[in-house]
Write a protein that holds these residues in place. Structure first.
Motif, PDB file in Angstrom:
ATOM      1  N   ARG A   1       0.840  -1.199   0.000  1.00 21.23           N
ATOM      2  CA  ARG A   1       0.000   0.000   0.000  1.00 21.23           C
ATOM      3  C   ARG A   1       0.868   1.239   0.000  1.00 21.23           C
ATOM      4  O   ARG A   1       2.017   1.218   0.447  1.00 21.23           O
ATOM      5  N   THR A   2       0.310   2.328  -0.479  1.00 17.65           N
ATOM      6  CA  THR A   2       1.085   3.562  -0.576  1.00 17.65           C
ATOM      7  C   THR A   2       1.525   4.077   0.781  1.00 17.65           C
ATOM      8  O   THR A   2       2.612   4.632   0.898  1.00 17.65           O
ATOM      9  N   ASP A   3       0.708   3.902   1.817  1.00 19.82           N
ATOM     10  CA  ASP A   3       1.113   4.369   3.147  1.00 19.82           C
ATOM     11  C   ASP A   3       2.279   3.529   3.678  1.00 19.82           C
ATOM     12  O   ASP A   3       3.169   4.037   4.347  1.00 19.82           O
ATOM     13  N   HIS A   4       2.310   2.242   3.343  1.00 18.87           N
ATOM     14  CA  HIS A   4       3.436   1.391   3.745  1.00 18.87           C
ATOM     15  C   HIS A   4       4.685   1.769   2.950  1.00 18.87           C
ATOM     16  O   HIS A   4       5.787   1.773   3.492  1.00 18.87           O
ATOM     17  N   ASP A   5       4.473   2.064   1.677  1.00 22.33           N
ATOM     18  CA  ASP A   5       5.585   2.458   0.821  1.00 22.33           C
ATOM     19  C   ASP A   5       6.210   3.758   1.316  1.00 22.33           C
ATOM     20  O   ASP A   5       7.427   3.891   1.394  1.00 22.33           O
ATOM     21  N   ALA A   6       5.384   4.711   1.691  1.00 27.35           N
ATOM     22  CA  ALA A   6       5.878   5.988   2.208  1.00 27.35           C
ATOM     23  C   ALA A   6       6.610   5.802   3.529  1.00 27.35           C
ATOM     24  O   ALA A   6       7.665   6.398   3.760  1.00 27.35           O
TER      25      ALA A   6
ATOM     26  N   SER B   1       9.983   4.220   2.822  1.00 23.97           N
ATOM     27  CA  SER B   1      10.892   5.229   2.263  1.00 23.97           C
ATOM     28  C   SER B   1      11.428   6.141   3.361  1.00 23.97           C
ATOM     29  O   SER B   1      12.607   6.501   3.369  1.00 23.97           O
ATOM     30  N   GLU B   2      10.564   6.515   4.281  1.00 23.08           N
ATOM     31  CA  GLU B   2      10.979   7.378   5.395  1.00 23.08           C
ATOM     32  C   GLU B   2      11.992   6.668   6.287  1.00 23.08           C
ATOM     33  O   GLU B   2      12.975   7.268   6.731  1.00 23.08           O
ATOM     34  N   ARG B   3      11.792   5.386   6.551  1.00 22.76           N
ATOM     35  CA  ARG B   3      12.748   4.620   7.359  1.00 22.76           C
ATOM     36  C   ARG B   3      14.111   4.537   6.670  1.00 22.76           C
ATOM     37  O   ARG B   3      15.147   4.685   7.306  1.00 22.76           O
ATOM     38  N   ILE B   4      14.091   4.315   5.371  1.00 25.62           N
ATOM     39  CA  ILE B   4      15.345   4.237   4.624  1.00 25.62           C
ATOM     40  C   ILE B   4      16.056   5.585   4.642  1.00 25.62           C
ATOM     41  O   ILE B   4      17.268   5.665   4.870  1.00 25.62           O
ATOM     42  N   CYS B   5      15.304   6.639   4.434  1.00 26.86           N
ATOM     43  CA  CYS B   5      15.873   7.998   4.461  1.00 26.86           C
ATOM     44  C   CYS B   5      16.496   8.281   5.825  1.00 26.86           C
ATOM     45  O   CYS B   5      17.606   8.808   5.911  1.00 26.86           O
TER      46      CYS B   5
END
Length: 78
Positions: free
Chosen positions: A2-7, A10-14
């Motif tokens: 899902r897009t919320d999981h994807d976001a 991405s935030e965790r990786i950043c």
């Protein structure tokens, strides 16, 4: 995914990359603080003054000039 999981992923990786960059910068500043020489020709100062540190600063969300000033202050205090 899902897009919320994807976001969130991405935030965790950043955040992980930002922490890595901060650790690299702090490690460099610690090494600088251990040197007894305060000449501008020391390898540590040359590294900080070079453009090579700019990508790490950008990744960490820091201004390169702020890091350079902090390094100069550390070296100048010895």
């Amino acid at each position: 995914m899902r897009t919320d999981h994807d976001a969130a992923n991405s935030e965790r990786i950043c955040l992980a990359y930002r922490r890595l960059a901060n650790a690299m910068i702090l490690s460099t500043l610690r090494e600088i603080s251990k040197t007894d020489e305060t000449e501008d020709s020391t390898p540590e100062i040359l590294f900080i003054e070079s453009q090579r540190i700019d990508p790490w600063c950008e990744l960490a969300g820091l201004e390169p000039e702020v890091v350079r000033r902090a390094a100069r202050r550390i070296v100048g205090s010895f």
